[in-house]
Design a protein around this motif. Structure first.
Motif, PDB file in Angstrom:
ATOM      1  N   TYR D 186      27.885 -22.680 -31.344  1.00 37.13           N
ATOM      2  CA  TYR D 186      28.077 -22.182 -29.985  1.00 37.13           C
ATOM      3  C   TYR D 186      26.695 -21.943 -29.382  1.00 37.13           C
ATOM      4  O   TYR D 186      25.846 -21.301 -30.007  1.00 37.13           O
ATOM      5  CB  TYR D 186      28.899 -20.893 -29.952  1.00 37.13           C
ATOM      6  CG  TYR D 186      29.138 -20.435 -28.551  1.00 37.13           C
ATOM      7  CD1 TYR D 186      30.177 -20.960 -27.787  1.00 37.13           C
ATOM      8  CD2 TYR D 186      28.286 -19.513 -27.952  1.00 37.13           C
ATOM      9  CE1 TYR D 186      30.364 -20.586 -26.467  1.00 37.13           C
ATOM     10  CE2 TYR D 186      28.471 -19.132 -26.629  1.00 37.13           C
ATOM     11  CZ  TYR D 186      29.509 -19.664 -25.885  1.00 37.13           C
ATOM     12  OH  TYR D 186      29.687 -19.305 -24.570  1.00 37.13           O
ATOM     13  N   VAL D 187      26.471 -22.464 -28.166  1.00 37.50           N
ATOM     14  CA  VAL D 187      25.139 -22.406 -27.555  1.00 37.50           C
ATOM     15  C   VAL D 187      25.108 -21.437 -26.379  1.00 37.50           C
ATOM     16  O   VAL D 187      26.049 -21.366 -25.595  1.00 37.50           O
ATOM     17  CB  VAL D 187      24.701 -23.814 -27.084  1.00 37.50           C
ATOM     18  CG1 VAL D 187      23.487 -23.746 -26.176  1.00 37.50           C
ATOM     19  CG2 VAL D 187      24.392 -24.710 -28.282  1.00 37.50           C
ATOM     20  N   LEU D 188      23.989 -20.722 -26.261  1.00 38.79           N
ATOM     21  CA  LEU D 188      23.718 -19.916 -25.065  1.00 38.79           C
ATOM     22  C   LEU D 188      22.466 -20.459 -24.398  1.00 38.79           C
ATOM     23  O   LEU D 188      21.393 -20.478 -25.015  1.00 38.79           O
ATOM     24  CB  LEU D 188      23.488 -18.460 -25.453  1.00 38.79           C
ATOM     25  CG  LEU D 188      24.728 -17.741 -25.988  1.00 38.79           C
ATOM     26  CD1 LEU D 188      24.395 -16.961 -27.235  1.00 38.79           C
ATOM     27  CD2 LEU D 188      25.303 -16.836 -24.913  1.00 38.79           C
ATOM     28  N   TRP D 189      22.614 -20.905 -23.159  1.00 34.00           N
ATOM     29  CA  TRP D 189      21.436 -21.315 -22.396  1.00 34.00           C
ATOM     30  C   TRP D 189      21.322 -20.396 -21.191  1.00 34.00           C
ATOM     31  O   TRP D 189      22.236 -20.307 -20.384  1.00 34.00           O
ATOM     32  CB  TRP D 189      21.517 -22.765 -21.921  1.00 34.00           C
ATOM     33  CG  TRP D 189      20.346 -23.102 -21.050  1.00 34.00           C
ATOM     34  CD1 TRP D 189      19.023 -23.048 -21.412  1.00 34.00           C
ATOM     35  CD2 TRP D 189      20.349 -23.475 -19.675  1.00 34.00           C
ATOM     36  NE1 TRP D 189      18.215 -23.383 -20.349  1.00 34.00           N
ATOM     37  CE2 TRP D 189      19.002 -23.650 -19.273  1.00 34.00           C
ATOM     38  CE3 TRP D 189      21.356 -23.687 -18.730  1.00 34.00           C
ATOM     39  CZ2 TRP D 189      18.641 -24.016 -17.974  1.00 34.00           C
ATOM     40  CZ3 TRP D 189      20.992 -24.051 -17.440  1.00 34.00           C
ATOM     41  CH2 TRP D 189      19.651 -24.218 -17.077  1.00 34.00           C
ATOM     42  N   GLY D 190      20.217 -19.717 -21.086  1.00 37.87           N
ATOM     43  CA  GLY D 190      20.087 -18.666 -20.086  1.00 37.87           C
ATOM     44  C   GLY D 190      19.436 -19.131 -18.812  1.00 37.87           C
ATOM     45  O   GLY D 190      18.415 -18.595 -18.394  1.00 37.87           O
ATOM     46  N   GLY D 191      20.044 -20.106 -18.181  1.00 39.85           N
ATOM     47  CA  GLY D 191      19.426 -20.754 -17.019  1.00 39.85           C
ATOM     48  C   GLY D 191      18.879 -19.809 -15.967  1.00 39.85           C
ATOM     49  O   GLY D 191      17.861 -20.084 -15.358  1.00 39.85           O
ATOM     50  N   LEU D 231      23.505 -20.504 -31.194  1.00 37.05           N
ATOM     51  CA  LEU D 231      22.216 -21.111 -30.857  1.00 37.05           C
ATOM     52  C   LEU D 231      21.750 -20.651 -29.486  1.00 37.05           C
ATOM     53  O   LEU D 231      22.554 -20.566 -28.550  1.00 37.05           O
ATOM     54  CB  LEU D 231      22.352 -22.639 -30.815  1.00 37.05           C
ATOM     55  CG  LEU D 231      22.770 -23.341 -32.108  1.00 37.05           C
ATOM     56  CD1 LEU D 231      23.135 -24.798 -31.826  1.00 37.05           C
ATOM     57  CD2 LEU D 231      21.649 -23.266 -33.133  1.00 37.05           C
ATOM     58  N   ILE D 232      20.458 -20.384 -29.374  1.00 38.76           N
ATOM     59  CA  ILE D 232      19.850 -20.152 -28.059  1.00 38.76           C
ATOM     60  C   ILE D 232      19.034 -21.380 -27.711  1.00 38.76           C
ATOM     61  O   ILE D 232      18.305 -21.899 -28.545  1.00 38.76           O
ATOM     62  CB  ILE D 232      18.937 -18.906 -28.083  1.00 38.76           C
ATOM     63  CG1 ILE D 232      19.787 -17.647 -28.193  1.00 38.76           C
ATOM     64  CG2 ILE D 232      18.059 -18.849 -26.847  1.00 38.76           C
ATOM     65  CD1 ILE D 232      18.971 -16.379 -28.138  1.00 38.76           C
ATOM     66  N   GLU D 233      19.131 -21.808 -26.465  1.00 41.04           N
ATOM     67  CA  GLU D 233      18.361 -22.971 -26.024  1.00 41.04           C
ATOM     68  C   GLU D 233      17.207 -22.506 -25.150  1.00 41.04           C
ATOM     69  O   GLU D 233      17.417 -22.090 -24.016  1.00 41.04           O
ATOM     70  CB  GLU D 233      19.265 -23.928 -25.249  1.00 41.04           C
ATOM     71  CG  GLU D 233      18.483 -25.123 -24.723  1.00 41.04           C
ATOM     72  CD  GLU D 233      19.388 -26.196 -24.137  1.00 41.04           C
ATOM     73  OE1 GLU D 233      20.573 -26.245 -24.512  1.00 41.04           O
ATOM     74  OE2 GLU D 233      18.898 -26.970 -23.299  1.00 41.04           O
ATOM     75  N   PRO D 234      15.980 -22.609 -25.656  1.00 43.32           N
ATOM     76  CA  PRO D 234      14.840 -22.143 -24.855  1.00 43.32           C
ATOM     77  C   PRO D 234      14.562 -23.060 -23.668  1.00 43.32           C
ATOM     78  O   PRO D 234      14.776 -24.267 -23.738  1.00 43.32           O
ATOM     79  CB  PRO D 234      13.652 -22.220 -25.835  1.00 43.32           C
ATOM     80  CG  PRO D 234      14.226 -22.474 -27.191  1.00 43.32           C
ATOM     81  CD  PRO D 234      15.569 -23.111 -26.969  1.00 43.32           C
ATOM     82  N   LYS D 235      14.108 -22.468 -22.599  1.00 41.92           N
ATOM     83  CA  LYS D 235      13.586 -23.224 -21.456  1.00 41.92           C
ATOM     84  C   LYS D 235      12.631 -22.301 -20.718  1.00 41.92           C
ATOM     85  O   LYS D 235      12.953 -21.129 -20.521  1.00 41.92           O
ATOM     86  CB  LYS D 235      14.719 -23.675 -20.530  1.00 41.92           C
ATOM     87  CG  LYS D 235      14.231 -24.608 -19.417  1.00 41.92           C
ATOM     88  CD  LYS D 235      15.357 -25.143 -18.527  1.00 41.92           C
ATOM     89  CE  LYS D 235      14.794 -26.112 -17.512  1.00 41.92           C
ATOM     90  NZ  LYS D 235      15.800 -26.571 -16.533  1.00 41.92           N
ATOM     91  N   PRO D 236      11.486 -22.799 -20.284  1.00 41.85           N
ATOM     92  CA  PRO D 236      10.486 -21.880 -19.737  1.00 41.85           C
ATOM     93  C   PRO D 236      10.701 -21.496 -18.281  1.00 41.85           C
ATOM     94  O   PRO D 236      10.252 -20.429 -17.856  1.00 41.85           O
ATOM     95  CB  PRO D 236       9.187 -22.668 -19.878  1.00 41.85           C
ATOM     96  CG  PRO D 236       9.598 -24.104 -19.840  1.00 41.85           C
ATOM     97  CD  PRO D 236      10.954 -24.156 -20.497  1.00 41.85           C
ATOM     98  N   GLN D 243      11.715 -18.045 -17.123  1.00 42.65           N
ATOM     99  CA  GLN D 243      12.904 -17.730 -17.904  1.00 42.65           C
ATOM    100  C   GLN D 243      12.497 -16.998 -19.186  1.00 42.65           C
ATOM    101  O   GLN D 243      11.478 -17.324 -19.806  1.00 42.65           O
ATOM    102  CB  GLN D 243      13.633 -19.040 -18.221  1.00 42.65           C
ATOM    103  CG  GLN D 243      14.974 -18.810 -18.891  1.00 42.65           C
ATOM    104  CD  GLN D 243      15.801 -20.079 -19.014  1.00 42.65           C
ATOM    105  OE1 GLN D 243      15.862 -20.877 -18.094  1.00 42.65           O
ATOM    106  NE2 GLN D 243      16.430 -20.243 -20.154  1.00 42.65           N
ATOM    107  N   TYR D 244      13.314 -16.039 -19.614  1.00 42.34           N
ATOM    108  CA  TYR D 244      12.935 -15.217 -20.775  1.00 42.34           C
ATOM    109  C   TYR D 244      12.910 -16.007 -22.082  1.00 42.34           C
ATOM    110  O   TYR D 244      12.125 -15.703 -22.966  1.00 42.34           O
ATOM    111  CB  TYR D 244      13.876 -14.005 -20.906  1.00 42.34           C
ATOM    112  CG  TYR D 244      13.758 -13.074 -19.728  1.00 42.34           C
ATOM    113  CD1 TYR D 244      12.515 -12.616 -19.310  1.00 42.34           C
ATOM    114  CD2 TYR D 244      14.872 -12.674 -18.997  1.00 42.34           C
ATOM    115  CE1 TYR D 244      12.378 -11.782 -18.196  1.00 42.34           C
ATOM    116  CE2 TYR D 244      14.751 -11.842 -17.896  1.00 42.34           C
ATOM    117  CZ  TYR D 244      13.502 -11.406 -17.505  1.00 42.34           C
ATOM    118  OH  TYR D 244      13.368 -10.596 -16.409  1.00 42.34           O
TER     119      TYR D 244
END
Ligand SMILES: [Co+2]
Ligand SMILES: [Co+2]
Ligand SMILES: [Co+2]
Ligand SMILES: [Co+2]
Ligand SMILES: [Co+2]
Ligand SMILES: [Co+2]
Ligand SMILES: [Co+2]
Ligand SMILES: [Co+2]
Lengths: 438, 438, 438, 438
Positions: D186-191, D231-236, D243-244
């Motif tokens: 399961y993914v979390l992307w914190g857009g 899963l956490i999906e990093p993005k800057p 983004q955190y």
């Protein structure tokens, strides 16, 4: 009768530095004389129609956050009229002398070119009435040649000549509309005049097509008797991977190649300058040096974000030098300062449009005063004159006037055993000098 | 007699794909015919003198890690001779047909222009002997107008005309040296022809000075009877904050402004392209389209590091398209591929110089074969021809041949109610197509 | 007796806004009380030894433009002493309370560790005398673990444990030197603690080594009884392709992993923040939030140049928010503001060092006054408090205090059919608000 | 019965290197054994629902160019069902074993949370039927917490706790949906979990909220008995200014701070890595070293464009090292390779979706074969082992095992007069080595 959109907001007035009113000007006094001209005449400020009235907060990751009443379902022409009315309400609240628009901002694109033409004509009549009533003038008009899917592979640079012809129709109409409304300039921004991949692109064909298109526009301008300036707005990329009008120098080369360097000037956008790897000041200085400086799209980018954020300006020191340079070159002629900027996606209330413009106008007024003082006191230009003084001496003139060839110069250097002494560039002292004016 | 520097290293030979010898060519067969020319003639490879023999691993945070014997204290001329000998040792080990140099790479700068001139002449005699003995030729020469503190504020664009004269002396000598050694081209790289701050810079004066300088060089070339090409190497920045020869398009505009667009071409460096925000392929395509493509400085940058890392190339797919494009345009004439690349600061052994060049040459040979196959099979160019086919039709010709004006086109579009249908750009299919050749 | 280096330059005094003296403070009044503390106590300014006294204008494309007397050939210890004397001359002229140094700035590296140790001890004696005489204090000391070729592949992260041991010796001595001089902090900057290529790098080993090293340092600090703070200075790259101490968040994770999050803080450099893709303000805010804010290396980068330009700051608005944030968090404890900045390569005269520091100090003083006023009036923090007020309400507390689980919250949201209404983020209004203070 | 969407396209088959069929696999043989596992098991490929079925070519400068039948006006549930059917048609044509989805991709967001919940459940039933029929499995599910305006200021990090609660409801449902469909992760992307400006942001509060949220999710996972990986999906950055979840290292620090470093791993996206200033390979290596490597979002960015272009991969050499590294670490466990990539805006035909996936799959298969050969032959790892061999020796072990303190090491270094000799890093040789496998 329609309700005002900015119902509870009074017209913005100059209140001076002591004011803490968030919607008052602290620096911008339109009629204050600066170096013999009013601030309003110096800055020639314009509100743009698209970001302010046609964008509602969508971004690539989400839809509109601030859907406006005129974006709701309904009769397209009635909604366009409502939008026009709100636009002039804002122009008047702010007290700005100009606005700018794309053909499709003012009037909807309908099912055929002819229908869209008609819609534009109807809206032009209405705009003209508003302009006469309010005294707000048109800084420039332009045509939207990038939104519709037909333009996905370019307008003038499209692989399909029918798209070129379609673009020609839009530009003809938009140029004539601009002429009719007494616009001071006409702008071409080639948002999709570039490529997504060189793999499917015939680069030389495309830049030749672009040259042809621009020549057609200039010819038509003269046929019309339009006295305004034709401007190209450089941008290096986005939405395309690469855009042909990358920056001021690239546009200059393109104009030379197309035989148009004396016919066309540039509209420099701050955020486009930084996306191209330049300071805004560099682009202004280059355009002035090359004789193609025209107008300004004022905004700013985010130094950490690699796309066109189109934010309202908020840093006065960054604006002092470009304004100094423009003043030094004689100021704007037909050009001016268009706020090609949008409020942030979270700034969803009508009042945020006011905050954005008021802050931007004030920061420009502040920078103008600093630039004018710098120019008047002359310390910076004296320093530069002294630095290059040798070029006014005998050796310098001999070189610049072509009186000596390479071998002559070489022999002169060898015979005299020239060992020129480096002199300090004084960068930090000059940075401090500028800070003294802000 | 001097010991060989690369003592235990055998000359590098082609051994084919089965070889696991780290110092053999797996792809580069100099005499293999590709589209009717040998690989060696296609690529025209050159080793550069400066990175390979004059740089010893210093960076802004530390001194040399690989001080070479010829960099130790001693007699400057004897050391220059030792360096020359090692250079030709490497050229022969690698089997490359060309080299490139700056005046100050080959011979030391001494206490006066006259003394430096003399040192250069002495070293040219020695170089000529080596060239005759080995058959290694000169791709191009150039003058170092950026290292000495006198050039800290530019050479041709210096505020002091005496610096301009000093630069003229160096370039006169370097151009004549290049002519004498039978160089195929002469390069100008304006490392400090730019500014650190606009605050102390008269931009227009400086670009005018640069135009004057370049005209002097071209005149002198003709007086000399030098038949090689004069090349400008664009770079956007570093060491300066901004350099005038930003990219190919900027150089083109500058050449037009200086009346030299037919006299001067560009030497495109991969890492300079990327620092300017372009792909290398874009710069090659632009130069070809503008008619100023000359030569290549082959290296690569690091996509995450914002300075000129000048690394040896190692990614074949990245090189296929530029080579395809060059082949399609007829291949190099006077130009070639110069390895303007340095080993990493930790690659401190002589053998690392071999690894670097061998890998780079092989990656180019591999890309050349792929490019040639693509060109021969023609799938890519057929796709492009079809995409633009409309421009060969009636409407397309009418537009490009100037038989219709803006109003005519606009009316045609309106009357026909043109609604051109977007066609897929097929980017992914074309990317896959290219991958099939690698 | 030695001539003063800054012979004709008077000590810099506060003269206020009316002064046009280029070497007077217009904003910086060391003893002026701001929110109950003097400006000097707030800012805790330090001059750095390396850029100002050990760098002479070399860059990757050219050698020193401003070779100082103490860089000429001669007795290493005598030259170090001369440098020390000039350093304190500048500290006193500027009236700054602190300085910072690397071991190898203060004393030369000699032929053996023991000899270098001795040289350092001799110079410490002399520095101590100068400090006592002038009252200038030490903000922090550090060890240079990146210049010598032995460190080319890292110090603590070197593939060779002997290099680790060598680094340990230098840090032991530098830490003890810092302790002896009463330094307020000790800094570790891992200039080569990273990699040039992952191809030859065992990343996990290297970060484990780094963790070990840092633990050794912290243990030794406690053994010594040193009460200062151990600081890590993040930097993302340069000279390495990638550095392990990328940014504040990366360092935080590393400290957690090494069990040192309560022992070590960060020294944030402005130009390192921007190279990592962050604003300086972001890095300060992050460090404060994570409880590891320590000290500042004040400079600025060039937004168009992708390397560490280490320029003196000159834009007051950019500094207001970070200073506001530091004030809000209680101000510096052991930390301070170190000018890790160098004059431009063309700023070759001693007086340029003065211009650089005076301008930088003034811009900081100006920003401090603005930040203090903002803090005092509280408009910004009130806005933020209101924005997050919901988190002080019932639902907010329930969540933050862990009184409700995911299903509970989900059911609550569904049952109440929560449809929270977006509220304007007011970014433009807040930007204008800040501008009012500058 | 519905017409197939990809009507004339046959299922994609492996045809080997001699094939010139543009829609055949030349490298990807799902059942071919590589190091004891099938290619399909190694790569665990997944098609993503959003880019491929929910995006129609809009960008910030223009609307959809490829509006799909299921995006036309109509009954939301019927259209969702049509989309589902086309999705599985593509999955089967490609022969990929997995897909991935957001809650709002699969089912529409309706007027209330309860209605949207119901819609999701209905669609889950239908998806389950399709999955059973086709054997296509779910790599991971996720919730869209960034599109709806309620999330414009973040979901978990919103200033309004009601938005947090709303997000909790969506995640609860999406996690349960993933569980029900047998998802492997399961993914979390914190857009939008970041900020547009620090001026209105309480950074510490927000990261605390994010930590709370993640803890709630992990607790719920365990309550559910879901065995997949969170899963956490990093993005800057983008859509936010910052983004955190900036990058892998930042996420690691956040997990440590939240007590979740053993519970949560990362989903690394190539284009997010490069936007953060890292190579993809760096992010993979870092995640493996920190013990949080989970899964891959495969795409690529454009090195000249500063936004998330999400292009399909096309350069095999760039993928060899990350795949080598993943193989070396044991390969994927629950993770896999999700094509989080979209066709270009001009690739408007259904067949372009095929070209995009086929090329991407082939480039991965090719890179996998090269990586496996490199791993098997061991040349690269032998080189690294030798480089760090000293750490297996006496001094190395003493240090890593904590048997010596800083003073001990320092004394050892001084007493032995350690002068470790730099050894070549061999970067160019290793780059050539890798090229031999491709
Ligand atoms: Co614009
Ligand atoms: Co813009
Ligand atoms: Co070059
Ligand atoms: Co270079
Ligand atoms: Co620093
Ligand atoms: Co720095
Ligand atoms: Co992704
Ligand atoms: Co992405």
């Amino acid at each position: 009768m329609r309700e005002p959109f900015f119902a509870d907001i009074a017209p913005v007035r100059y209140e001076g530095l002591k004011s803490t009113h968030p919607l008052a000007y602290r620096w911008y006094e339109p009629n204050r004389l600066v170096l013999g001209r009013s601030m309003a005449e110096h800055l020639r400020l314009a509100v743009c129609y698209w970001h302010t009235f046609c964008w509602a907060g969508s971004d690539p990751f989400g839809p509109a956050t601030m859907p406006r009443p005129w974006m709701q379902p309904g009769d397209a022409m009635a909604l366009a009229e409502q939008k026009l009315s709100v636009a002039f309400e804002l122009f008047e609240k702010l007290g700005v002398p100009f606005f700018t628009f794309h053909d499709r901002d003012l009037a909807p694109e309908l099912g055929s070119l002819r229908a869209s033409q008609h819609a534009l004509k109807v809206m032009l009549d209405k705009a003209q009435v508003m302009m006469e009533r309010t005294g707000v003038k048109l800084l420039w008009g332009t045509a939207n040649l990038f939104s519709h899917p037909r333009y996905m592979a370019g307008a003038a640079t499209n692989p399909d000549p029918e798209v070129f012809a379609h673009a020609a129709a839009q530009v003809r109409d938009a140029l004539e509309a601009t002429h009719r409304l007494g616009g001071a300039n006409y702008v071409l921004w080639g948002g999709r005049e570039g490529y997504d991949t060189l793999l499917n692109t015939h680069l030389k064909r495309e830049i030749d097509q672009l040259g042809r298109f621009l020549n057609l526009v200039v010819e038509h301008k003269h046929k019309l008797g339009f006295k305004g300036t034709i401007l190209i707005e450089p941008k290096p990329m986005e939405p395309t991977k690469h855009q042909y009008d990358y920056d001021v120098s690239t546009v200059y080369g393109f104009l030379e190649r197309s035989g148009l360097a004396k016919e066309v000037k540039v509209n420099i956008e701050v955020n486009h300058a930084t996306l191209a790897g330049h300071t805004f000041d560099h682009e202004v200085a280059t355009a002035i040096a090359l004789g193609i400086f025209g107008s300004i799209d004022m905004n700013r980018g985010d130094p950490q974000n690699g796309w066109d954020t189109d934010q309202f300006p908020n840093n006065a020191p960054e604006l002092v030098l470009p304004l100094y340079r423009i003043l030094q070159a004689g100021g704007f002629t037909t050009g001016g300062i268009n706020f090609d900027a949008k409020v942030r996606r979270q700034s969803i209330e009508p009042v945020d449009l006011l905050h954005a413009h008021v802050g931007a106008i004030d920061v420009l007024a502040r920078a103008l005063l600093a630039a004018a003082a710098m120019l008047e006191e002359g310390a910076l230009s004296r320093h530069i004159d002294q630095r290059y003084a040798g070029w006014e001496g005998e050796l310098g003139r001999k070189i610049t006037e072509g009186q000596i060839d390479l071998a002559g110069l070489a022999n002169l250097a060898v015979d005299a055993d020239l060992a020129p002494k480096p002199r300090s560039g004084r960068q930090e002292m000059l940075e401090n000098l500028v800070n003294r004016y802000i």
